[in-house]
Design a protein around this motif. Sequence first.
Motif, PDB file in Angstrom:
ATOM      1  N   ARG A  88       0.812  -1.221   0.000  1.00 25.26           N
ATOM      2  CA  ARG A  88       0.000   0.000   0.000  1.00 25.26           C
ATOM      3  C   ARG A  88       0.844   1.269   0.000  1.00 25.26           C
ATOM      4  O   ARG A  88       0.316   2.374   0.020  1.00 25.26           O
ATOM      5  CB  ARG A  88      -0.923  -0.011   1.226  1.00 25.26           C
ATOM      6  N   ASN A  89       2.162   1.093   0.031  1.00 27.92           N
ATOM      7  CA  ASN A  89       3.094   2.220   0.064  1.00 27.92           C
ATOM      8  C   ASN A  89       2.811   3.126   1.265  1.00 27.92           C
ATOM      9  O   ASN A  89       2.740   4.355   1.143  1.00 27.92           O
ATOM     10  CB  ASN A  89       3.021   3.026  -1.234  1.00 27.92           C
ATOM     11  N   ILE A  90       2.632   2.495   2.432  1.00 28.11           N
ATOM     12  CA  ILE A  90       2.355   3.213   3.667  1.00 28.11           C
ATOM     13  C   ILE A  90       3.561   3.084   4.595  1.00 28.11           C
ATOM     14  O   ILE A  90       4.085   1.995   4.811  1.00 28.11           O
ATOM     15  CB  ILE A  90       1.099   2.644   4.369  1.00 28.11           C
ATOM     16  N   ASP A  91       4.004   4.210   5.144  1.00 25.70           N
ATOM     17  CA  ASP A  91       5.185   4.233   5.994  1.00 25.70           C
ATOM     18  C   ASP A  91       4.802   4.049   7.454  1.00 25.70           C
ATOM     19  O   ASP A  91       4.492   5.006   8.161  1.00 25.70           O
ATOM     20  CB  ASP A  91       5.925   5.561   5.808  1.00 25.70           C
ATOM     21  N   ILE A  92       4.786   2.792   7.895  1.00 24.58           N
ATOM     22  CA  ILE A  92       4.533   2.463   9.298  1.00 24.58           C
ATOM     23  C   ILE A  92       5.613   1.495   9.764  1.00 24.58           C
ATOM     24  O   ILE A  92       5.922   0.519   9.081  1.00 24.58           O
ATOM     25  CB  ILE A  92       3.150   1.810   9.498  1.00 24.58           C
ATOM     26  N   GLU A  93       6.175   1.769  10.931  1.00 25.19           N
ATOM     27  CA  GLU A  93       7.147   0.852  11.518  1.00 25.19           C
ATOM     28  C   GLU A  93       6.413  -0.197  12.339  1.00 25.19           C
ATOM     29  O   GLU A  93       5.610   0.130  13.211  1.00 25.19           O
ATOM     30  CB  GLU A  93       8.127   1.608  12.420  1.00 25.19           C
ATOM     31  N   PHE A  94       6.679  -1.461  12.054  1.00 29.71           N
ATOM     32  CA  PHE A  94       6.116  -2.560  12.834  1.00 29.71           C
ATOM     33  C   PHE A  94       7.256  -3.258  13.561  1.00 29.71           C
ATOM     34  O   PHE A  94       8.226  -3.706  12.945  1.00 29.71           O
ATOM     35  CB  PHE A  94       5.367  -3.542  11.934  1.00 29.71           C
ATOM     36  N   LYS A  95       7.131  -3.343  14.884  1.00 28.45           N
ATOM     37  CA  LYS A  95       8.231  -3.819  15.724  1.00 28.45           C
ATOM     38  C   LYS A  95       7.737  -4.858  16.711  1.00 28.45           C
ATOM     39  O   LYS A  95       6.692  -4.690  17.342  1.00 28.45           O
ATOM     40  CB  LYS A  95       8.829  -2.620  16.483  1.00 28.45           C
ATOM     41  N   GLN A  96       8.485  -5.944  16.846  1.00 25.80           N
ATOM     42  CA  GLN A  96       8.129  -6.960  17.830  1.00 25.80           C
ATOM     43  C   GLN A  96       8.430  -6.423  19.226  1.00 25.80           C
ATOM     44  O   GLN A  96       9.526  -5.914  19.484  1.00 25.80           O
ATOM     45  CB  GLN A  96       8.906  -8.248  17.592  1.00 25.80           C
ATOM     46  N   ALA A  97       7.439  -6.511  20.119  1.00 28.47           N
ATOM     47  CA  ALA A  97       7.625  -5.980  21.471  1.00 28.47           C
ATOM     48  C   ALA A  97       6.637  -6.626  22.425  1.00 28.47           C
ATOM     49  O   ALA A  97       5.555  -7.064  22.025  1.00 28.47           O
ATOM     50  CB  ALA A  97       7.444  -4.461  21.485  1.00 28.47           C
ATOM     51  N   ASP A  98       7.003  -6.642  23.696  1.00 24.70           N
ATOM     52  CA  ASP A  98       6.167  -7.155  24.769  1.00 24.70           C
ATOM     53  C   ASP A  98       5.263  -6.030  25.261  1.00 24.70           C
ATOM     54  O   ASP A  98       5.747  -4.964  25.663  1.00 24.70           O
ATOM     55  CB  ASP A  98       7.059  -7.653  25.910  1.00 24.70           C
ATOM     56  N   ALA A  99       3.956  -6.251  25.250  1.00 25.48           N
ATOM     57  CA  ALA A  99       3.002  -5.219  25.668  1.00 25.48           C
ATOM     58  C   ALA A  99       3.160  -4.831  27.134  1.00 25.48           C
ATOM     59  O   ALA A  99       2.692  -3.773  27.553  1.00 25.48           O
ATOM     60  CB  ALA A  99       1.578  -5.699  25.419  1.00 25.48           C
ATOM     61  N   MET A 100       3.815  -5.671  27.921  1.00 25.50           N
ATOM     62  CA  MET A 100       4.006  -5.366  29.334  1.00 25.50           C
ATOM     63  C   MET A 100       5.370  -4.743  29.624  1.00 25.50           C
ATOM     64  O   MET A 100       5.678  -4.393  30.768  1.00 25.50           O
ATOM     65  CB  MET A 100       3.836  -6.646  30.166  1.00 25.50           C
ATOM     66  N   ASP A 101       6.183  -4.601  28.584  1.00 27.26           N
ATOM     67  CA  ASP A 101       7.528  -4.031  28.757  1.00 27.26           C
ATOM     68  C   ASP A 101       7.924  -3.363  27.440  1.00 27.26           C
ATOM     69  O   ASP A 101       8.776  -3.857  26.712  1.00 27.26           O
ATOM     70  CB  ASP A 101       8.520  -5.134  29.146  1.00 27.26           C
ATOM     71  N   LEU A 102       7.315  -2.234  27.161  1.00 27.31           N
ATOM     72  CA  LEU A 102       7.501  -1.563  25.871  1.00 27.31           C
ATOM     73  C   LEU A 102       8.858  -0.867  25.785  1.00 27.31           C
ATOM     74  O   LEU A 102       9.269  -0.179  26.733  1.00 27.31           O
ATOM     75  CB  LEU A 102       6.389  -0.536  25.652  1.00 27.31           C
ATOM     76  N   PRO A 103       9.565  -1.018  24.660  1.00 27.25           N
ATOM     77  CA  PRO A 103      10.891  -0.408  24.497  1.00 27.25           C
ATOM     78  C   PRO A 103      10.803   1.039  24.016  1.00 27.25           C
ATOM     79  O   PRO A 103      11.441   1.429  23.034  1.00 27.25           O
ATOM     80  CB  PRO A 103      11.529  -1.314  23.432  1.00 27.25           C
ATOM     81  N   PHE A 104      10.007   1.849  24.716  1.00 29.58           N
ATOM     82  CA  PHE A 104       9.834   3.246  24.348  1.00 29.58           C
ATOM     83  C   PHE A 104       9.925   4.098  25.614  1.00 29.58           C
ATOM     84  O   PHE A 104       9.650   3.632  26.719  1.00 29.58           O
ATOM     85  CB  PHE A 104       8.478   3.458  23.661  1.00 29.58           C
ATOM     86  N   ARG A 105      10.286   5.346  25.439  1.00 28.64           N
ATOM     87  CA  ARG A 105      10.492   6.233  26.584  1.00 28.64           C
ATOM     88  C   ARG A 105       9.162   6.751  27.140  1.00 28.64           C
ATOM     89  O   ARG A 105       8.132   6.696  26.479  1.00 28.64           O
ATOM     90  CB  ARG A 105      11.388   7.408  26.202  1.00 28.64           C
ATOM     91  N   ASP A 106       9.206   7.267  28.350  1.00 31.03           N
ATOM     92  CA  ASP A 106       8.030   7.878  28.966  1.00 31.03           C
ATOM     93  C   ASP A 106       7.526   9.038  28.101  1.00 31.03           C
ATOM     94  O   ASP A 106       8.329   9.787  27.517  1.00 31.03           O
ATOM     95  CB  ASP A 106       8.367   8.419  30.360  1.00 31.03           C
ATOM     96  N   ASN A 107       6.213   9.188  28.024  1.00 34.20           N
ATOM     97  CA  ASN A 107       5.587  10.346  27.367  1.00 34.20           C
ATOM     98  C   ASN A 107       5.909  10.453  25.873  1.00 34.20           C
ATOM     99  O   ASN A 107       5.802  11.535  25.297  1.00 34.20           O
ATOM    100  CB  ASN A 107       5.999  11.665  28.046  1.00 34.20           C
ATOM    101  N   GLN A 108       6.277   9.359  25.237  1.00 33.21           N
ATOM    102  CA  GLN A 108       6.725   9.435  23.841  1.00 33.21           C
ATOM    103  C   GLN A 108       5.568   9.659  22.864  1.00 33.21           C
ATOM    104  O   GLN A 108       5.755  10.274  21.816  1.00 33.21           O
ATOM    105  CB  GLN A 108       7.476   8.151  23.461  1.00 33.21           C
TER     106      GLN A 108
END
Length: 231
Positions: A88-108
């Motif tokens: 679909r030529n859509i720019d979305i990042e899909f990343k494997q991650a645990d919903a209980m331990d997300l690899p993202f910073r606070d307030n991101q």
Amino acid sequence: MSEKVREMFSEISPKYDMMNDILSFGIHRLWRRRVVKLLQLNKKSEVIDLASGTGDLAFAMQQVAGKVIGTDFCEDMLVVARRKAKERNIDIEFKQADAMDLPFRDNQFDAATISFGIRNVDNVSKCLSEMARVVSPGGKVIVLEFGQPKGVISLFYKFYSKYIMPTLGRIFAGAGAAYTYLPETAAKFPCGDAFLQLMKDTQQYSEYKSYPLNSGIAFIYVGIVGEGRNA
């Protein structure tokens, strides 16, 4: 989440989209549109979608948001999502991650969503807290999940879930066991006021509200992340 559940989703990933349309008669698409409307996104909004699966909600949000990241614990589901994004030529990042331990910073993020996935996590409260952690105060956390309808429709729904869904899953996806497990988990999962109490108990949300869909077959839960949620 257990390895058994991960393997189950891996097994059904190639036909997951088709089965969603067959089993819900396409209604799941309308429910996801309602989620997007409630989010009130704009082109500056950054959103994370947990349990993104093959990406349907992420794609719907991308039409109105500035940036969307989709995560899931099952890599095979994300393989399908990435293929769809490329087609679909859509720019979305899909990343494997645990919903209980997300690899993202606070307030991101400005908002976080999860559709038909929170009942599969090992600790619902921890997942709700993680979603609040990565969202800025005042932002929205939205959960779309199955419920247990009441009244006359409940009789049809129970019969459909117990007998028709597994049969269709076996015929069209070769996965009768998976489509026995999925409605069984939905039947046991807290819904309506019981789920709102889970949100309240995390002490991460200043407001929370539920929206029943189709007589309670599903619910949308909206939580507003509190200013002092990290206190």
